[in-house]
Design a protein around this motif. Sequence first.
Motif, PDB file in Angstrom:
ATOM      1  N   TRP A 170      -6.590   7.417  -8.978  1.00 46.74           N
ATOM      2  CA  TRP A 170      -5.729   6.556  -8.157  1.00 46.74           C
ATOM      3  C   TRP A 170      -6.528   5.971  -6.983  1.00 46.74           C
ATOM      4  O   TRP A 170      -6.277   6.283  -5.822  1.00 46.74           O
ATOM      5  CB  TRP A 170      -4.488   7.305  -7.674  1.00 46.74           C
ATOM      6  CG  TRP A 170      -3.509   7.563  -8.774  1.00 46.74           C
ATOM      7  CD1 TRP A 170      -3.416   8.685  -9.540  1.00 46.74           C
ATOM      8  CD2 TRP A 170      -2.491   6.674  -9.244  1.00 46.74           C
ATOM      9  NE1 TRP A 170      -2.402   8.548 -10.458  1.00 46.74           N
ATOM     10  CE2 TRP A 170      -1.810   7.324 -10.293  1.00 46.74           C
ATOM     11  CE3 TRP A 170      -2.082   5.396  -8.878  1.00 46.74           C
ATOM     12  CZ2 TRP A 170      -0.753   6.742 -10.989  1.00 46.74           C
ATOM     13  CZ3 TRP A 170      -1.027   4.815  -9.564  1.00 46.74           C
ATOM     14  CH2 TRP A 170      -0.383   5.478 -10.607  1.00 46.74           C
ATOM     15  N   LYS A 211       0.619  12.361  -9.238  1.00 47.70           N
ATOM     16  CA  LYS A 211      -0.218  13.555  -9.067  1.00 47.70           C
ATOM     17  C   LYS A 211       0.619  14.828  -9.140  1.00 47.70           C
ATOM     18  O   LYS A 211       0.178  15.846  -9.656  1.00 47.70           O
ATOM     19  CB  LYS A 211      -0.972  13.485  -7.740  1.00 47.70           C
ATOM     20  CG  LYS A 211      -2.065  12.436  -7.734  1.00 47.70           C
ATOM     21  CD  LYS A 211      -2.677  12.280  -6.358  1.00 47.70           C
ATOM     22  CE  LYS A 211      -3.681  11.137  -6.345  1.00 47.70           C
ATOM     23  NZ  LYS A 211      -4.217  10.896  -4.993  1.00 47.70           N
ATOM     24  N   PRO A 229      -8.045   3.440  -4.063  1.00 48.95           N
ATOM     25  CA  PRO A 229      -7.352   2.562  -3.123  1.00 48.95           C
ATOM     26  C   PRO A 229      -7.120   1.183  -3.752  1.00 48.95           C
ATOM     27  O   PRO A 229      -7.892   0.743  -4.617  1.00 48.95           O
ATOM     28  CB  PRO A 229      -8.318   2.459  -1.943  1.00 48.95           C
ATOM     29  CG  PRO A 229      -9.214   3.647  -2.066  1.00 48.95           C
ATOM     30  CD  PRO A 229      -9.293   3.962  -3.533  1.00 48.95           C
ATOM     31  N   TYR A 284       2.380   1.874  -3.457  1.00 50.81           N
ATOM     32  CA  TYR A 284       1.337   2.330  -4.371  1.00 50.81           C
ATOM     33  C   TYR A 284       1.007   3.796  -4.110  1.00 50.81           C
ATOM     34  O   TYR A 284       0.906   4.602  -5.041  1.00 50.81           O
ATOM     35  CB  TYR A 284       0.097   1.448  -4.203  1.00 50.81           C
ATOM     36  CG  TYR A 284      -1.101   1.900  -5.007  1.00 50.81           C
ATOM     37  CD1 TYR A 284      -1.197   1.605  -6.359  1.00 50.81           C
ATOM     38  CD2 TYR A 284      -2.140   2.614  -4.411  1.00 50.81           C
ATOM     39  CE1 TYR A 284      -2.306   2.010  -7.095  1.00 50.81           C
ATOM     40  CE2 TYR A 284      -3.249   3.014  -5.132  1.00 50.81           C
ATOM     41  CZ  TYR A 284      -3.324   2.709  -6.471  1.00 50.81           C
ATOM     42  OH  TYR A 284      -4.421   3.119  -7.202  1.00 50.81           O
ATOM     43  N   GLU A 285       0.848   4.152  -2.848  1.00 53.02           N
ATOM     44  CA  GLU A 285       0.539   5.544  -2.499  1.00 53.02           C
ATOM     45  C   GLU A 285       1.669   6.487  -2.921  1.00 53.02           C
ATOM     46  O   GLU A 285       1.406   7.589  -3.403  1.00 53.02           O
ATOM     47  CB  GLU A 285       0.256   5.674  -1.006  1.00 53.02           C
ATOM     48  CG  GLU A 285      -1.061   5.074  -0.583  1.00 53.02           C
ATOM     49  CD  GLU A 285      -2.256   5.707  -1.287  1.00 53.02           C
ATOM     50  OE1 GLU A 285      -2.273   6.940  -1.471  1.00 53.02           O
ATOM     51  OE2 GLU A 285      -3.166   4.953  -1.659  1.00 53.02           O
ATOM     52  N   ASP A 286       2.908   6.068  -2.724  1.00 56.63           N
ATOM     53  CA  ASP A 286       4.047   6.885  -3.162  1.00 56.63           C
ATOM     54  C   ASP A 286       4.007   7.114  -4.662  1.00 56.63           C
ATOM     55  O   ASP A 286       4.231   8.228  -5.137  1.00 56.63           O
ATOM     56  CB  ASP A 286       5.381   6.223  -2.784  1.00 56.63           C
ATOM     57  CG  ASP A 286       5.653   6.242  -1.293  1.00 56.63           C
ATOM     58  OD1 ASP A 286       4.963   6.988  -0.558  1.00 56.63           O
ATOM     59  OD2 ASP A 286       6.563   5.499  -0.867  1.00 56.63           O
ATOM     60  N   ALA A 335       0.821  -1.215   0.000  1.00 59.42           N
ATOM     61  CA  ALA A 335       0.000   0.000   0.000  1.00 59.42           C
ATOM     62  C   ALA A 335       0.852   1.260   0.000  1.00 59.42           C
ATOM     63  O   ALA A 335       0.557   2.219  -0.724  1.00 59.42           O
ATOM     64  CB  ALA A 335      -0.960  -0.004   1.179  1.00 59.42           C
ATOM     65  N   SER A 336       1.917   1.284   0.781  1.00 62.63           N
ATOM     66  CA  SER A 336       2.733   2.501   0.843  1.00 62.63           C
ATOM     67  C   SER A 336       3.464   2.747  -0.479  1.00 62.63           C
ATOM     68  O   SER A 336       3.575   3.897  -0.909  1.00 62.63           O
ATOM     69  CB  SER A 336       3.712   2.460   2.014  1.00 62.63           C
ATOM     70  OG  SER A 336       4.649   1.424   1.847  1.00 62.63           O
ATOM     71  N   ALA A 382       1.354   6.975  -6.606  1.00 59.65           N
ATOM     72  CA  ALA A 382       0.212   7.836  -6.909  1.00 59.65           C
ATOM     73  C   ALA A 382       0.525   9.297  -6.602  1.00 59.65           C
ATOM     74  O   ALA A 382       0.225  10.187  -7.416  1.00 59.65           O
ATOM     75  CB  ALA A 382      -1.011   7.376  -6.111  1.00 59.65           C
ATOM     76  N   GLN A 383       1.141   9.558  -5.457  1.00 60.36           N
ATOM     77  CA  GLN A 383       1.486  10.938  -5.093  1.00 60.36           C
ATOM     78  C   GLN A 383       2.487  11.536  -6.083  1.00 60.36           C
ATOM     79  O   GLN A 383       2.365  12.705  -6.463  1.00 60.36           O
ATOM     80  CB  GLN A 383       2.050  10.986  -3.665  1.00 60.36           C
ATOM     81  CG  GLN A 383       1.028  10.667  -2.594  1.00 60.36           C
ATOM     82  CD  GLN A 383      -0.203  11.575  -2.654  1.00 60.36           C
ATOM     83  OE1 GLN A 383      -0.107  12.765  -2.878  1.00 60.36           O
ATOM     84  NE2 GLN A 383      -1.366  10.981  -2.470  1.00 60.36           N
TER      85      GLN A 383
END
Length: 114
Positions: free
Chosen positions: A41, A22, A43, A14-16, A11-12, A18-19
């Motif tokens: 993006w 963006k 969840p 993926y979030e990195d 998850a982290s 996505a950020q």
Amino acid sequence: MSAETFVASVASSYEDYAQDDKAHGAPEDAEDILRLRALGWPPLTELMLRHPQLLEVFISRYIDYDVLHCLLPPGSGASPRYLIDSVERARIAAQVITLSGRAITIPREQTPTS
């Protein structure tokens, strides 16, 4: 691996990703990234349920080594017989993610016999 294990493990990463997209994404990015961007993006759990094929592509193209290092950290056990070289395909079915790719056999020292 189970979907739950996968989501908890990556998850982290993926979030990195996505950020970063963006903040720095460009119109000429790959089609799969443009699709993720158009979806906002979502969840990982939502992506897995509603767009599994897109997640399969994302895993194999963008976070393959992150997945491996989260799920199979270096030095996580006894002397390994194989070194994972690549993740070439991810498949999601029935809340199970299967990774396939190439591995390199690690030669074992021969124990001399008496």
